[in-house]
Design a protein around this motif. Structure first.
Motif, short mmCIF file in Angstrom:
data_model
loop_
_atom_site.label_atom_id
_atom_site.label_comp_id
_atom_site.label_asym_id
_atom_site.label_seq_id
_atom_site.Cartn_x
_atom_site.Cartn_y
_atom_site.Cartn_z
N THR A 98 0.51 -1.03 -0.01
CA THR A 98 -0.06 -0.40 -0.36
C THR A 98 0.79 1.02 -0.01
OG1 THR A 98 0.04 -0.16 2.51
CG2 THR A 98 -1.49 -1.61 1.64
N PRO A 99 0.26 2.44 -0.02
CA PRO A 99 1.53 3.53 -0.50
C PRO A 99 1.72 3.70 1.19
CG PRO A 99 -0.75 4.29 -1.91
CD PRO A 99 -0.75 1.85 -0.42
N GLU A 100 0.65 3.79 2.57
CA GLU A 100 1.55 3.68 3.64
C GLU A 100 2.52 2.85 3.55
OE1 GLU A 100 -2.53 5.29 2.52
OE2 GLU A 100 -1.69 2.92 2.63
N GLN A 101 2.71 1.61 3.08
CA GLN A 101 4.08 0.80 3.46
C GLN A 101 4.61 1.60 2.69
OE1 GLN A 101 1.47 -3.17 1.83
NE2 GLN A 101 1.48 -3.67 4.05
N ALA A 102 4.46 2.19 1.40
CA ALA A 102 6.18 2.28 0.82
C ALA A 102 6.64 3.40 1.51
CB ALA A 102 4.94 2.65 -0.76
N LEU A 103 5.80 4.47 2.42
CA LEU A 103 7.19 5.12 3.12
C LEU A 103 7.77 4.41 3.93
CD1 LEU A 103 3.82 6.86 4.18
CD2 LEU A 103 5.41 7.73 2.19
#
Length: 259
Positions: free
Chosen positions: A152-157
């Motif tokens: 997810t975009p959140e995990q990418a951070l």
């Protein structure tokens, strides 16, 4: 309705030993209302990254000076600038025994039109008032994982490979470019070009609010200050350019004398 432009470019070395980013806002020497904004994030060891980023700016400036809007498209200017910079950076590795690379994001602003292109993970944001209209998609490993649904975009951070690029200028493989264009510019449109040393510390909503509520210069100062505080001593080079379009004040009419 006529528009006026508020622009500013800014940099900070962050906590790195060297500034390897480059940023410029370049006016066309003969075309009023035409300008090119460029951000390049260099990589490649001591001085190598800085030389690569400098090459991006130099190539873009040279091509802009020779750009004839009546005969050439905006995309042609951007694509040629990035392609030629890639060739020059790649050639330089054989001359200085370094491994230079650079990202690039460019915005060509013309009367009534904006065209942009990028390679790597330096970004362009387009806001209209406080609403995000468009953001370039990074050519990075984590964006690839997001696209195929692995993370997810959140995990990418927080992903350990979030800084790994899939393409850049100066690499062995032909670089990947993406382009977009806007032909309905209005007052309230604003553009942010920046390296990952800036965007890594902000949400889209924060960027929109800071840019919409301040002059381009003040917004640059605030973004750098906040990013530096959030980096807590571990910040990358920071480079950004902000272009804001506002409604030009109406000209006051001069009363005609009675005769």
């Amino acid at each position: 309705m006529s528009l006026t432009i508020d622009v500013c470019a800014a940099q900070h070395q962050g906590d790195r030993k060297e500034q390897q980013d480059r940023v410029a806002i370049l006016p066309h020497p003969r075309r009023r209302g035409t300008a090119l904004a460029v951000v390049a994030d260099g990589m490649g060891g001591h001085t190598g990254g800085a030389l690569a980023a400098e090459q991006v700016i130099h190539t873009a400036k040279t091509n802009l000076e020779n750009f004839a809007p009546d005969e050439e498209s905006a995309r042609y200017l951007l694509e040629t600038s990035m392609s030629e910079a890639h060739t020059m950076i790649k050639a330089s590795r054989y001359m200085n025994e370094k491994d230079p690379h650079s990202t690039a994001v460019m915005l060509l602003l013309q009367p009534g039109k904006a065209t942009w292109g990028h390679c790597g993970d330096s970004r362009l944001y387009h806001f209209r008032d406080r609403r995000l209209v468009h953001r370039t998609v990074d050519h990075s490993y984590v964006e690839h994982l997001i696209a195929i649904g692995r993370i997810t975009p959140e995990q990418a951070l927080a992903h350990p490979n979030r800084n790994v690029l899939m393409t850049s200028l100066g690499g062995q493989e032909a670089p990947l470019f993406h382009f977009s264009e806007l032909t309905d510019l209005v007052a309230g449109d604003s553009f942010l070009l920046c390296s990952d040393g800036v965007w890594a510390y902000f949400t889209d909503a924060e960027l929109a609010t800071l840019i919409e509520g301040n002059s381009a210069r003040t917004a640059c100062e605030m973004l750098i200050d906040i990013a530096r505080k959030r980096a807590a001593g571990g910040g990358d080079n920071l480079s950004l350019a902000i272009i804001k379009l506002t409604e030009a004040p109406a000209k006051k009419s001069t009363p005609r004398p009675n005769i």
